[in-house]
Enzyme design. Sequence first.
Site, mmCIF file in Angstrom:
data_model
loop_
_atom_site.group_PDB
_atom_site.id
_atom_site.type_symbol
_atom_site.label_atom_id
_atom_site.label_comp_id
_atom_site.label_asym_id
_atom_site.label_seq_id
_atom_site.Cartn_x
_atom_site.Cartn_y
_atom_site.Cartn_z
ATOM 1 N N ARG A 1 31.347 35.299 39.682
ATOM 2 C CA ARG A 1 32.572 35.755 39.027
ATOM 3 C C ARG A 1 32.537 37.274 38.983
ATOM 4 N NH1 ARG A 1 33.981 31.570 39.934
ATOM 5 N NH2 ARG A 1 34.982 29.948 38.707
ATOM 6 N N GLU B 1 42.212 39.264 40.570
ATOM 7 C CA GLU B 1 42.461 38.535 41.819
ATOM 8 C C GLU B 1 43.915 38.045 41.849
ATOM 9 O OE1 GLU B 1 39.542 35.413 42.118
ATOM 10 O OE2 GLU B 1 37.868 36.826 42.083
ATOM 11 N N HIS C 1 37.753 35.516 47.593
ATOM 12 C CA HIS C 1 37.361 34.380 46.738
ATOM 13 C C HIS C 1 37.501 33.048 47.482
ATOM 14 C CE1 HIS C 1 36.878 32.977 42.294
ATOM 15 N NE2 HIS C 1 36.188 32.224 43.136
#
Length: 317
Positions: free
Chosen positions: A236, A265, A284
């Site tokens: 993370r 994000e 991601h």
Amino acid sequence: MAVQIAVIDDWQDVARDVVDWSVLDSIGDVTFVHDYPADNVTLAERLSQYQVICVMRERTRFDQELLQRLPNLKLLVTGGMRNAALDMQAAAGLGIKVCGTDSYKHAAPELTWALIMAATRNLLNEANSLRAGGWQQGLGGDLHGKTLGVLGLGSIGQKVAQFGQVFGMRVIAWSENLTAERAQQAGVTWVSKQELFEQADVLSVHLVLSERSRGLVDAQALDWMKPTALLVNTARGPIVDEAALIKALQKQKIAGAALDVFDQEPLPELHPFRTLDNVLATPHVGYVSRQNYAQFFAQMIEDIQGWAAGSPLRLLN
């Protein structure tokens, strides 16, 4: 009356083809919504008609304010069994059930290793050079005989540690809860936090984001690292102090970073991680694999069927 079901956060527009949603025809109508997250007012307008919403991991935040703006919502279904973007208590208070799914456990460790190898061997530059008509650009690094530091030895951290062992690396690990015995069971050497950062040639982050882990990789930790070391984060974004990492990379205090996760994000357009040449960054995609999505969406369908039949599966609240 047909239940209105929304599948949101499907940024790549793949959900409709990964599984067969027609099995829900007897329950209701499924709509695929491809917009990025927005403010609560916009989200409430976009989602107000749905009784069931399927969400993907930590993409759209469902806080108390947004949940209160969705009076028709009865069921939230999330990919995975943990989703920090959902206010579970607020949902429970409003009578909204939240269900999860299992995860395919190999996707994230495989992506982690791909990033480690690509960054070490400078693959992106070499491939781009060849594509542009060039040839060899520099010397790749090596993994055999080097030290892999694993920050967090949970299920993903353990798999990454095994990959390191197969590649002939010495593997060390630390986290606040890790004991020397547990590390030894995984064939890994337990070290202190400072030793982990000082000794690692590759340092890979595999902690769960919590108040305790937020900002754990700070300026001090980065300062401990070798100038030749690579920092890898597929866990993370906020576990690493982003401002401190940018500064360390700009000043070349560490050799580079391979990152799949970020504070914000999607990553803002003018973010330094998009331009720093000692950063290998991916959007991601650690859990974005065919097998993981097939598992997520198939079990989301099961969750909706269970809820419609009055016996919810994999309840999270």
